[in-house]
Write a protein that holds these residues in place. Structure first.
Motif, mmCIF file in Angstrom:
data_model
loop_
_atom_site.group_PDB
_atom_site.id
_atom_site.type_symbol
_atom_site.label_atom_id
_atom_site.label_comp_id
_atom_site.label_asym_id
_atom_site.label_seq_id
_atom_site.Cartn_x
_atom_site.Cartn_y
_atom_site.Cartn_z
ATOM 1 N N GLN A 112 0.847 -1.195 0.000
ATOM 2 C CA GLN A 112 0.000 0.000 0.000
ATOM 3 C C GLN A 112 0.878 1.238 0.000
ATOM 4 O O GLN A 112 1.843 1.327 0.743
ATOM 5 N N VAL A 113 0.501 2.176 -0.856
ATOM 6 C CA VAL A 113 1.140 3.480 -0.885
ATOM 7 C C VAL A 113 0.074 4.504 -0.486
ATOM 8 O O VAL A 113 -0.956 4.616 -1.153
ATOM 9 N N ALA A 114 0.302 5.192 0.619
ATOM 10 C CA ALA A 114 -0.631 6.223 1.091
ATOM 11 C C ALA A 114 -0.025 7.589 0.806
ATOM 12 O O ALA A 114 1.126 7.854 1.162
ATOM 13 N N LEU A 115 -0.801 8.435 0.146
ATOM 14 C CA LEU A 115 -0.334 9.777 -0.193
ATOM 15 C C LEU A 115 -1.192 10.803 0.545
ATOM 16 O O LEU A 115 -2.403 10.861 0.353
ATOM 17 N N THR A 116 -0.549 11.563 1.413
ATOM 18 C CA THR A 116 -1.234 12.644 2.115
ATOM 19 C C THR A 116 -0.888 13.949 1.434
ATOM 20 O O THR A 116 0.290 14.266 1.240
ATOM 21 N N ASP A 117 -1.909 14.704 1.045
ATOM 22 C CA ASP A 117 -1.697 15.960 0.330
ATOM 23 C C ASP A 117 -1.125 17.014 1.290
ATOM 24 O O ASP A 117 -1.784 17.425 2.236
#
Length: 476
Positions: A302-307
């Protein structure tokens, strides 16, 4: 009771029912005579037909386990309370049991819901067999109702957890990507087997390896927050345009990710730059993790991207404020001090500088107000920013109406050229703002052999002071 071993029946560890379906068979014959062909549709048209059919079933015998499970004292007690055991929950299931017999099947199974006499719900696995010799009249049908409540509870819990997990994925405010990194794992294992130890140097020598690894990634899924973040109308559109999302800046980020994975860090994070499909920048905090159970092959990560775009803008603005004068958009005195210290330490020579001081700003502020004075300062900032555009020079506001241009590697000739440009730009600006012309006193100097930056600045400042003194003397 031919073909039936009563001792096995009585001692069986699961509930067993011996029932007589002969009246149901007679009902089937009547319905066929009446032209019924699709029994399921026929029964679903009127559920009371199902109820009537259940009443035609006779219970001949049940075993001890049946009495225990359904909390009955004896068979009579059980039969007197069948309405409590078989509630409306079972009617839908019973339709398909009747349909199996209608079609001539001698065995069938289904799952349904029964209740104990105290009202406890039981999930049951029902299996039925027509005993040999009774295929024509269905007078003996053996039924088992195995309690599978624990299994069904586990199934329901698993389904609930799956729905919860899917909801957490789909409705997470963070952009989530589920990917398959197994090809990358194999590729890293292969070069490790070749004896490579210094992976960073390997990537320096083989920069194409990073690109090959990016092509090995298999994208499995993304959530709604991802579509929103990258302004994609749907998943297919996003998947087809990943080259717009991950542009050149991402190459170095992914390179560092590969180094982390090479070190065995299957959980790591770093800042990265992506782009929305409309071309707008997205600063993100990337958090990478290999899912539990996939550590051996990285088959699901899983790759989680927080803006963090807004945060980066704020940080950049704060950094800008730390080095710039908000009014003129020029560098401020703090930056100017750092720059002269840097030039003092460096071997860059010659260095030239230009000192500028506005004439009459205090009088303008006193007579016309600070808003007019601020306007003049903004005009000076615009001119000086234009002067240093596309050059290595810097222009700073070092006081209320004092400005300095520092010019590393600029000799006297270059300095005179810049001075000419300054005069020309101020002439043009004053023509445009003819009612409020700007007057500037300018001094300059170019470093001499072995001269310190401090001495250079003092000479330029003195030159400017002489020009300013001459300006006011001419007015008098």
């Amino acid at each position: 009771m031919p073909h039936f071993d009563s001792s096995i029946f009585d001692l069986a560890p699961i509930p067993m029912w011996l029932e007589d379906f002969s009246e149901v068979k007679l009902q089937f014959d009547q319905w066929r005579a009446d032209g019924v062909e699709d029994l399921v549709s026929f029964l679903q048209e009127d559920i009371q037909r199902v109820v009537a059919s259940t009443h035609k079933i006779k219970i001949i015998k049940v075993n001890q386990k049946t009495l225990e499970v359904f909390e009955a004292k004896d068979q009579d007690h059980l039969c007197e309370n069948l309405s409590k055991i078989f509630k409306e929950d079972m009617l839908g299931t019973h339709i398909f049991e009747l349909a199996a017999l209608w079609e001539g099947k001698n065995e069938f199974s289904s799952t349904g819901v029964n209740y104990t006499l105290s009202g406890k719900r039981l999930d049951v696995q029902l299996r039925a067999s027509v005993l040999p010799g009774f295929e024509q009249d269905l007078a003996r049908v053996l039924i088992t109702t195995e309690d599978i409540t624990t299994y069904q509870d586990a199934q329901r819990l698993e389904a609930k957890n799956r729905i919860l997990a899917e909801s957490m994925f789909n409705y997470s405010p963070a952009s989530l990507w589920v990917e398959d990194f197994s090809r990358i794992k194999r590729r890293l294992d292969q070069i490790r087997q070749l004896g490579i130890e210094d992976f960073r140097t390997f990537l320096d020598v083989h920069p194409d390896f990073v690109q090959q690894c990016t092509e090995d990634i298999i994208l499995l899924d993304v959530n709604q927050a991802t579509l929103t973040l990258f302004k994609a109308p749907d998943k297919p559109t996003l998947f087809k345009n990943l080259n717009k999302v991950f542009m050149q800046e991402m190459h170095n980020t992914f390179r560092e990710q590969l180094i982390e994975l090479w070190k065995g860090n299957i959980h790591h994070q770093r800042e990265a730059v992506n782009y929305a499909l409309d071309g707008s920048i997205r600063n993100v905090l990337l958090q990478f993790t290999v899912f539990p159970g996939y550590e051996h092959d990285w088959g699901m990560v899983q790759v989680a991207l927080t803006d963090i775009t807004a945060r980066k803008k704020a940080e950049n603005y704060l950094e800008y404020l730390g080095k710039h004068d908000v009014l003129t958009k020029l560098y401020n005195r703090s930056f100017y001090t750092e720059e002269i210290n840097r030039l003092e330490r460096s071997f860059i020579r010659p260095v030239s500088c230009i000192f500028l001081d506005m004439n009459g700003l205090k009088q303008t502020n006193d007579e016309l107000g600070h808003d007019i004075g601020d306007g003049l300062l903004r005009r000076v900032g615009a001119v000086l920013n234009q002067v240093i555009l596309n050059t290595p020079y810097t222009a700073s506001r070092v006081g209320g109406d004092e400005f300095v241009i520092l010019m590393p590697s600029a000799d006297e000739v270059a300095t005179l050229s810049v001075l000419q440009t300054i005069q020309e730009l101020f002439n043009i600006d004053n023509q445009y703002y003819s009612s409020q012309p700007i007057s500037i006193s300018i001094g300059h100097a170019t470093s001499q052999p072995n001269e310190s930056i401090e001495a250079l600045l003092k000479r330029a400042d003195n030159d400017m002071y002489i020009k300013k003194k001459n300006h006011y003397a001419a007015l008098n």
